[in-house]
Design a protein around this motif. Structure first.
Motif, PDB file in Angstrom:
ATOM      1  N   GLU A   1      21.117  30.441  82.755  1.00 27.86           N
ATOM      2  CA  GLU A   1      21.059  30.988  81.410  1.00 27.86           C
ATOM      3  C   GLU A   1      20.330  32.328  81.432  1.00 27.86           C
ATOM      4  OE1 GLU A   1      18.927  28.103  79.182  1.00 27.86           O
ATOM      5  OE2 GLU A   1      20.164  26.421  79.869  1.00 27.86           O
ATOM      6  N   VAL A   2      20.825  33.289  80.664  1.00 31.66           N
ATOM      7  CA  VAL A   2      20.166  34.596  80.588  1.00 31.66           C
ATOM      8  C   VAL A   2      19.665  34.899  79.175  1.00 31.66           C
ATOM      9  CG1 VAL A   2      21.423  35.574  82.539  1.00 31.66           C
ATOM     10  CG2 VAL A   2      22.413  35.722  80.247  1.00 31.66           C
ATOM     11  N   ALA A   3      20.118  34.139  78.180  1.00 38.84           N
ATOM     12  CA  ALA A   3      19.634  34.336  76.809  1.00 38.84           C
ATOM     13  C   ALA A   3      19.935  33.068  76.019  1.00 38.84           C
ATOM     14  CB  ALA A   3      20.287  35.543  76.149  1.00 38.84           C
TER      15      ALA A   3
ATOM     16  N   GLN B   1      19.737  43.440  76.515  1.00 38.94           N
ATOM     17  CA  GLN B   1      19.110  42.403  75.715  1.00 38.94           C
ATOM     18  C   GLN B   1      20.038  42.034  74.567  1.00 38.94           C
ATOM     19  OE1 GLN B   1      15.329  44.030  74.495  1.00 38.94           O
ATOM     20  NE2 GLN B   1      14.309  43.445  76.410  1.00 38.94           N
ATOM     21  N   VAL B   2      19.826  40.880  74.007  1.00 40.84           N
ATOM     22  CA  VAL B   2      20.596  40.432  72.852  1.00 40.84           C
ATOM     23  C   VAL B   2      19.760  40.685  71.608  1.00 40.84           C
ATOM     24  CG1 VAL B   2      21.790  38.511  71.758  1.00 40.84           C
ATOM     25  CG2 VAL B   2      21.739  38.686  74.246  1.00 40.84           C
ATOM     26  N   THR B   3      20.256  41.558  70.735  1.00 39.62           N
ATOM     27  CA  THR B   3      19.505  41.926  69.537  1.00 39.62           C
ATOM     28  C   THR B   3      20.303  41.567  68.291  1.00 39.62           C
ATOM     29  OG1 THR B   3      20.425  44.172  69.613  1.00 39.62           O
ATOM     30  CG2 THR B   3      18.301  43.798  70.696  1.00 39.62           C
ATOM     31  N   ARG B   4      19.601  41.125  67.263  1.00 41.79           N
ATOM     32  CA  ARG B   4      20.226  40.764  66.000  1.00 41.79           C
ATOM     33  C   ARG B   4      20.637  42.040  65.266  1.00 41.79           C
ATOM     34  NH1 ARG B   4      18.900  35.942  63.109  1.00 41.79           N
ATOM     35  NH2 ARG B   4      19.734  35.930  60.983  1.00 41.79           N
ATOM     36  N   PHE B   5      21.905  42.116  64.847  1.00 42.67           N
ATOM     37  CA  PHE B   5      22.413  43.312  64.179  1.00 42.67           C
ATOM     38  C   PHE B   5      22.371  43.158  62.656  1.00 42.67           C
ATOM     39  CE2 PHE B   5      26.090  45.638  62.365  1.00 42.67           C
ATOM     40  CZ  PHE B   5      25.700  46.932  62.670  1.00 42.67           C
ATOM     41  N   GLN B   6      23.046  42.140  62.126  1.00 49.28           N
ATOM     42  CA  GLN B   6      23.091  41.942  60.674  1.00 49.28           C
ATOM     43  C   GLN B   6      23.695  40.570  60.384  1.00 49.28           C
ATOM     44  OE1 GLN B   6      24.712  45.342  58.654  1.00 49.28           O
ATOM     45  NE2 GLN B   6      24.556  44.434  56.614  1.00 49.28           N
ATOM     46  N   GLU B   7      23.525  40.114  59.148  1.00 47.12           N
ATOM     47  CA  GLU B   7      24.142  38.859  58.744  1.00 47.12           C
ATOM     48  C   GLU B   7      24.737  38.995  57.347  1.00 47.12           C
ATOM     49  OE1 GLU B   7      21.234  35.721  56.785  1.00 47.12           O
ATOM     50  OE2 GLU B   7      20.527  36.250  58.786  1.00 47.12           O
ATOM     51  N   TRP B   8      25.750  38.160  57.071  1.00 42.26           N
ATOM     52  CA  TRP B   8      26.452  38.189  55.791  1.00 42.26           C
ATOM     53  C   TRP B   8      26.590  36.767  55.264  1.00 42.26           C
ATOM     54  CZ3 TRP B   8      27.572  41.215  59.929  1.00 42.26           C
ATOM     55  CH2 TRP B   8      27.606  42.604  59.732  1.00 42.26           C
ATOM     56  N   ASP B   9      26.455  36.620  53.959  1.00 37.93           N
ATOM     57  CA  ASP B   9      26.642  35.320  53.323  1.00 37.93           C
ATOM     58  C   ASP B   9      28.127  35.020  53.159  1.00 37.93           C
ATOM     59  OD1 ASP B   9      23.900  34.930  53.099  1.00 37.93           O
ATOM     60  OD2 ASP B   9      23.801  35.872  51.113  1.00 37.93           O
ATOM     61  N   THR B  10      28.484  33.761  53.253  1.00 38.80           N
ATOM     62  CA  THR B  10      29.863  33.315  53.067  1.00 38.80           C
ATOM     63  C   THR B  10      29.873  32.114  52.126  1.00 38.80           C
ATOM     64  OG1 THR B  10      29.881  31.704  54.884  1.00 38.80           O
ATOM     65  CG2 THR B  10      30.368  34.005  55.438  1.00 38.80           C
ATOM     66  N   GLY B  11      31.068  31.650  51.796  1.00 37.63           N
ATOM     67  CA  GLY B  11      31.190  30.384  51.103  1.00 37.63           C
ATOM     68  C   GLY B  11      31.041  29.243  52.098  1.00 37.63           C
ATOM     69  N   ASP B  12      31.397  28.050  51.686  1.00 40.26           N
ATOM     70  CA  ASP B  12      31.310  26.893  52.565  1.00 40.26           C
ATOM     71  C   ASP B  12      32.323  27.060  53.699  1.00 40.26           C
ATOM     72  OD1 ASP B  12      30.898  24.498  53.738  1.00 40.26           O
ATOM     73  OD2 ASP B  12      31.459  23.262  52.024  1.00 40.26           O
TER      74      ASP B  12
END
Length: 459
Positions: free
Chosen positions: A95-97, A131-142
């Protein structure tokens, strides 16, 4: 004499939890309770395998043809918690990340340098580099199925996720996908500069269906988007920039679970497969070698108030995947048709020489074919009717298939009872004349059948 109920078993059943292609369908991964393996899509070849003793995997997603894989734990004894995505480097064997969330991971999609993780009500995007970096997130429906799709060709930007309202999709523009690492000598086919930016800003929301979504797919360039709902009767193709509905294809009339949709890379055809056991192929062009079928009453729809059903486009080619169930109870032998319809599969487009048997190192014309993977270990290579004059003859000149990989008997499509068959109008179209080519040129041609999984000595 009283005979107790028993089963007839030809071989040990194969259990494949998941099978996934990389973005270019050059390789695919298969995960079983004992580990995972990486295969070359065509010609079929086991490239490498990895076995684990501490748990099982639910899915293994390859990052193009690199040694990087995204692992999801699952099954009766998960190797990893269901709320984690593990980045595995198979060249290093470790595993690397590791990405951890507060809830179960529902789905993942990746392209070169990017990873999208679908949760129940949001999608999180990460940039994958040193490295693995968090870019952005979006809300969705179910989004219980974890639907997410991403364009994968060089300089593409489109990410498609579930909308906040039922049946809607969100279109998100990410930074352009970088080109692959240059080879020596560099390939002349790679674009040297990104395409010009569109004059108008692309749409961000498409009201695709009135019921919950069942499948999402995009072409590698990101120009086209396909959606299907949980009714499983229609597949709609959209312009991802304008949001315009371009085509609407009918898989059938009865409800079905759509397993997946795949565009041909050159954007000329599209295929869809479902729990009905069939793969349907539709043409996206009007000047191509094949045209979709219509009801005989479709020319009257502009003049008469007919149901929309009569104006539907039906697949011009299809294939029913035979049942590969390895053991069948005698008490349920009468339900073979139900067993055949329940087999799960995954399908992708590949590019092969038109005449594989006569192909050599010289340059040759290429054609697109389909690879279908079943979760019982079946590997099918299918050609599309009318792809090439020599396509039908090439199977007769190909070398004999070993007995372990003998071509299975293909189950004929039922006509006209099941709406998943090739009938273009179904039971409701009483005035439809029989098409001359209803029995010829409508079924995909099985070019090669092999087995993967335990048949290769692992799993």
């Amino acid at each position: 004499m009283h005979l107790a109920r028993h089963s007839i078993t030809s071989t040990t059943p194969i259990q494949i939890n998941d099978a996934r292609f990389d973005a270019d369908a050059r390789i695919f991964t298969a995960s079983t309770p004992s580990g995972f393996a990486v295969y070359r899509s065509w010609p079929l070849k086991l490239l490498r395998k990895r076995e684990f003793t501490g748990g099982t995997l639910a899915a293994v997603l390859p990052l193009h043809t690199s040694s990087l894989l995204f692992l999801l734990g699952g099954g009766r004894s998960p190797l990893y918690p269901p709320n984690k995505v593990v980045l595995w480097d198979d060249a290093l064997g470790r595993e690397v990340a590791e990405l951890e969330f507060r809830e179960k991971v529902r789905g993942i999609a990746c392209r070169r340098g990017w990873l999208a993780v679908a949760l129940r009500r949001r999608v999180v995007v990460f940039q994958v580099g040193e490295q693995v970096t968090r870019f952005q997130e979006w809300d969705t429906g179910d989004n219980e199925k974890g639907l997410v799709a991403i364009a994968t060709s060089t300089f593409s930007t489109l990410l498609v996720i579930s909308g906040r309202q039922m049946g809607h999709v969100q279109l998100i523009q990410l930074p352009p996908c970088p080109p692959p690492a240059p080879k020596s000598p560099p390939s002349p086919t790679l674009p040297r500069s990104p395409p010009p930016k569109p004059a108008k800003h692309p749409v961000s929301i498409i009201a695709a269906h009135t019921t919950a979504l069942a499948a999402l797919a995009v072409v590698p360039s990101g120009k086209l988007l396909a959606t299907a709902s949980n009714r499983g009767t229609l597949v709609r193709v959209w312009d991802s920039h304008s949001g315009e509905l371009l085509r609407e294809f009918r898989r059938g009339t009865d409800k079905a679970e759509i397993y997946g949709v795949a565009f041909r890379p050159d954007e000329r055809e599209i295929c869809v497969w479902s729990d009905k056991g069939t793969v349907h192929v539709f043409s996206l062009t009007v000047d191509g070698r094949a045209s979709n079928r219509h009801s005989a009453l479709s020319p009257l729809t502009p003049f008469l108030s007919l149901p929309k059903y009569f104006d539907s486009e039906w697949s011009f080619a299809q294939y029913r995947i035979p049942s590969q169930t390895s053991h069948i109870s005698l008490s349920s032998a009468s339900k073979l048709s139900e067993i055949a319809e329940g087999e799960r599969c995954n399908v992708a487009w590949i590019e092969v020489p038109k005449d594989v048997a006569a192909s050599s190192g010289r340059d040759s014309n290429m054609e697109y074919q389909l690879i279908a993977l079943t979760y019982s270990g079946g590997w099918y290579r299918l050609s599309i009717p009318g792809a090439a004059p020599s396509a039908r003859n090439s199977s007769s000149t190909s070398p004999p298939t070993p007995s372990a990989n003998r071509l299975p008997t293909r189950t004929p499509l039922p006509r006209p009872r099941s709406s998943s068959s090739s009938s273009s109008a179904g039971r409701g179209d009483k005035g439809k004349e029989k098409e001359r080519d209803s029995k010829e040129g409508r079924d995909c041609i099985l070019k090669e059948f092999r087995r993967y999984g335990r048949w290769d000595g692992w799993g």
